[in-house]
Design an enzyme around this catalytic site. Structure first.
Site, PDB file in Angstrom:
ATOM      1  N   ASP A 231       0.804  -1.219   0.000  1.00  0.00           N
ATOM      2  CA  ASP A 231       0.000   0.000   0.000  1.00  0.00           C
ATOM      3  C   ASP A 231       0.835   1.266   0.000  1.00  0.00           C
ATOM      4  OD1 ASP A 231      -3.137  -0.858   0.848  1.00  0.00           O
ATOM      5  OD2 ASP A 231      -1.570  -2.302   1.252  1.00  0.00           O
TER       6      ASP A 231
ATOM      7  N   GLU B  58      -4.911 -11.110  -7.654  1.00  0.00           N
ATOM      8  CA  GLU B  58      -5.046 -12.026  -6.518  1.00  0.00           C
ATOM      9  C   GLU B  58      -6.034 -13.170  -6.744  1.00  0.00           C
ATOM     10  OE1 GLU B  58      -5.922  -9.560  -3.076  1.00  0.00           O
ATOM     11  OE2 GLU B  58      -3.802  -9.519  -2.559  1.00  0.00           O
TER      12      GLU B  58
ATOM     13  N   LYS C 263     -10.191  -9.536  -9.628  1.00  0.00           N
ATOM     14  CA  LYS C 263     -10.624  -8.875  -8.399  1.00  0.00           C
ATOM     15  C   LYS C 263     -10.461  -7.365  -8.486  1.00  0.00           C
ATOM     16  CE  LYS C 263      -9.387  -8.554  -3.474  1.00  0.00           C
ATOM     17  NZ  LYS C 263      -8.467  -9.032  -2.423  1.00  0.00           N
TER      18      LYS C 263
END
Length: 799
Positions: free
Chosen positions: A354, A492, A612
């Protein structure tokens, strides 16, 4: 109603209280306290908790017949707890009051973003007509990283009597804030001791069971009018109980001032004794509040991103949470970027990738903080090198999830709440985290010109990551290309090929392109170093100078797969089945977590062209169109605007946005290519946490990357502000919902550069300094300068 600087909730709703607690968390970069009501205890509705940056502990649990080990950010003792009840002169004692008591008639929660304070107001009205007003004001001191305080004011309406107040310092805490983790071991703090000093300061001491971090928390409680205090202590908890007279027009005031120290602090001292002494010398509440507000004023002067309307209010909230998770205090800590902030226990407080979405903002506003976060990675370079060695590779292989040591903390099993099954977790194969670190190192260098870091720790990070990629890529004679096999991309969902015996997919386009980019930037940096430093680095890498020719070859001949005239997410993606999207949307409505839906049906997303979140399109987030085209040219592939637009459209139709980062990236990419749906995704990114779009996840901790990414969306995405080797680049795109913005940035030593963007105009004010003029690169490769102490406005032609 939310005003420009206030975030407010007018009613109490148990169903959304966890969300309110997360969004009303207060912190200072060192520790944070969730915005839970002081009256509450941990239960199905409330979750009061305090977390200390970098404080982790490991416990073993039995899951599906296997023993698993998890390292978690530790929930610490609750310093803010306060219990109270009314003792009327003409009636028996009342109940202990909480927001869930049936006598609650009014609740108002107000988070003051400018001042960094949380105010909760309650009005209780019992059957006898007696009313009690309660106002709590809390802050975690932004100027002093060890202090926090809470003032409670009680007012009686229509009655006289007494009020019994119990000020509690509760050390009997466990990690239980995430429902799907509750079957796992969660008692991280042990060896409790609690007491109350002669002068009335309560304290609690505890130690994390495995990491052996010692924590001391002390609380000084004062009450007005003055009264006697009874104390009661258990091994875990210290309680100070007062009975105070209360009359109409004569409020009762109770103040708790807390000090938190641990063995992680420098210089080291006994945490308990230090906290007791520190809180004993702390100023009174008004004085502390004034200095706390002044500290926030300084931070806002450097960190605010201002724009109008609803986006502006949300951006301010996002900046608030980013800055109280990663404040200037963070620069001195051994702490990374926790994906869910210091706001809750989701993801166990781990550090993922992140920082890729956070550091661009920090590097332009708080460069010392950005540098400190990169040093967190550098201190874990030996662990990354050892991980690479154990896997048979060279260089540095950073973990997908990191905690205290730099070892891989990704769980090997994860729970699907929909099916109730524990499943293998292969997300540790997301090796692209190394490229994210390399990108942040490079961006920091461009923004700051910090050659001390870039020639030192930065060079070591960048070259060790490049060494890993250059050695991991294998030659395929049939393709005449280098390939990277057995990984998982940002998507993912795809962690293996259909029916494959081993996990991993081959040639994830994002992974391969960013690996080639990282190697190329490492070679650029190496070429600019002094000869002695180059020799030193080659010795660390175990290479000869001639070996770098292989690096150059890998950086130019990495394989990128294509199918149907678009970039393939990975080799073989185009061979997967198409999903019946309409059927699943009709059946489940919300299909953000399509992986859980399919697994519960006995299926797997590995069989489908269904992602995703943004994966291939992440390339458009990191690189401007010209830069991305240049990267593909270097790899001997053609990438024009038409091919990229086809690629964007292709994956937009096949992505279910199961991550808060997905809307951010898609909004960014569409905004940069002036797509008509850009604002839809940008707005989703803005609303992700405040409306809890992911369905109950925000109560477990905010999504720090998405919040910081919206700030970066305005600065780098809309204004097109990018630090470059040749100057500060400005390349705006029109986005009518964000027509103008203003912020201050730092660049190459200039601090407080004021940027103002209006449709067709761009203003720059450079503060007076001894530095030379600020170089700018405007659209059309137009070169300009702004001298120190000067303000200039430029007209821009927006397409």
């Amino acid at each position: 109603m939310n005003t420009g600087w206030r975030w407010e909730y007018q009613h109490y709703d148990p169903k959304t209280e966890r969300l309110v607690e997360s969004l009303c968390t207060l912190g200072n970069g060192r520790f944070a306290t969730r915005g839970a009501a002081p009256e509450s205890t941990a239960d199905a509705v409330h979750y009061p908790a305090t977390y200390l940056a970098g404080c982790y502990n490991r416990l073993a649990s039995t899951v599906a017949g296997r023993t698993v080990s998890n390292e978690d950010m530790v929930r610490l003792p609750d310093w803010a707890a306060l219990r109270y009840r009314c003792l009327p002169d003409d009636a028996p004692p009342g109940d202990w009051l909480t927001p869930d008591h049936p006598s609650l008639r009014h609740c108002h929660v107000s988070l003051d973003l400018r001042a960094g304070t949380l105010t909760r107001r309650f009005l209780f009205h019992d059957a006898g007509g007696r009313r009690l007003g309660v106002t709590h004001t809390r802050f975690v001191h932004m100027g002093d990283p060890h202090l926090a305080a809470q003032r409670t004011v009680f007012r009686a309406y229509g009655w006289n009597g007494r009020i019994e107040v119990a000020a509690v310092l509760d050390g009997d805490v466990t990690n239980a804030g995430v429902e799907r983790y509750r079957a796992l071991a969660g008692r991280h703090v042990v060896e409790h001791r609690a007491g109350v000093e002669a002068e009335g300061t309560a304290w609690v001491a505890c130690t994390t069971s495995a990491s052996r971090a010692r924590v001391g928390l002390a609380v000084r409680t004062s009450a007005r009018p003055l009264t006697t205090v009874d104390t009661a202590c258990t091994a875990c908890t210290a309680t100070q109980t007062s009975v105070l007279p209360i009359r109409r027009g004569r409020p009762v005031v109770v103040v708790k001032t807390a000090a938190l120290f641990s063995s992680l602090d420098r210089p080291r001292a006994d945490p308990v004794r230090r906290s007791i002494e520190y809180v004993g010398h702390a100023p009174d509440f008004p004085t502390l509040l004034a200095s706390h507000r002044a500290s926030w004023d300084r931070i806002w002067s450097e960190g605010e991103v201002r724009t109008a309307g609803e986006p502006g209010r949300i951006l301010r909230l996002h900046a608030f949470h980013v800055l109280q998770t990663l404040s200037p205090h963070t620069a001195d800590l051994d702490a990374g970027v926790p994906a869910r902030g210091l706001h809750g226990e989701a993801y166990r407080g781990h550090v993922f990738w992140d920082e890729l979405f956070v550091l661009p903002y920090l590097a332009l506003h708080f460069p010392e903080t950005a540098r400190g976060l990169l040093m967190y990675r550098h201190r874990r370079l030996p662990a990354a090198r050892e991980a690479a060695r154990r896997s048979g590779a060279k260089g540095a292989m950073f973990p997908w999830q990191s905690g205290s040591s730099g070892a891989e903390e990704t769980q090997r099993l994860h729970l699907n709440p929909r099916s109730g099954r524990w499943l293998p977790d292969h997300s540790h194969l997301q090796r692209h985290v190394g490229s994210a670190i390399a990108w942040n190192v490079w961006q920091y260098g461009l923004a700051t010109g910090d050659t001390g870091f870039m020639y030192g720790a930065g060079a070591e990070l960048l070259l060790q990551i490049a060494h890993f990629w250059a050695g991991t890529a294998t030659w395929d004679a049939g393709l005449d290309r280098y390939r990277i096999r057995g990984v998982v991309g940002p998507d993912e969902y795809h962690d293996a090929y259909p029916d494959a015996a081993v996990p991993g997919i081959d040639d994830n386009a994002y992974t391969n392109v960013t690996a080639a980019w990282a190697i190329a930037r490492a070679l650029d940096l190496y070429g600019g170093l002094p000869a002695t430093r180059r020799a030193e680095l080659l010795g660390q890498l175990g290479l000869a100078a001639d070996d770098l020719t292989t690096w150059e070859d890998v950086s130019r001949r990495m394989y990128v797969p294509f199918h149907r005239d678009v970039i393939s997410q990975f080799h073989g993606y185009g061979d997967l089945a198409e999903l019946d999207w309409d059927k699943y949307r009709a059946r489940y409505h919300d299909i953000r977590r399509l992986d859980r839906i399919l697994e519960a049906e006995g299926d797997t997303p590995n069989r489908y062209q269904a992602s995703k979140q943004a994966d291939t399109l992440m390339l458009g987030f990191l690189f401007r169109p010209a830069e991305l085209a240049g990267l593909f040219t270097r790899l001997d592939y053609a990438l024009d605007d038409a091919l990229w637009q086809r690629t964007v459209a292709y994956y937009l139709r096949r992505t279910c946005h199961g991550s808060t980062l997905s809307s951010l990236v898609h909004g960014w990419v569409l905004a940069r290519q002036k797509g008509p749906d850009a604002w839809r995704y940008c707005r989703e990114a803005l609303l992700g946490d405040i409306t809890d779009l992911q369905g109950g996840t925000t109560g477990e901790g905010i999504h720090l990357g998405a919040m910081a990414g919206t700030l970066d969306l305005v600065e780098r995405g809309v204004v097109g502000l990018d630090p470059g080797l040749d100057g500060l680049h400005v390349d705006p795109v029109p986005l009518s919902e964000i027509p103008g913005s203003a912020f201050s940035v730092s660049y190459l030593g200039h601090r407080g550069i004021r940027i103002r963007f209006r449709p067709g105009r761009f203003g720059v004010r450079v503060p007076p300094s001894l530095l030379g003029p600020l170089p700018l690169v405007l659209p059309g490769d137009r070169r300009e300068q702004v001298a120190a102490g000067q303000e200039r406005w430029f007209r821009l032609t927006l397409g």
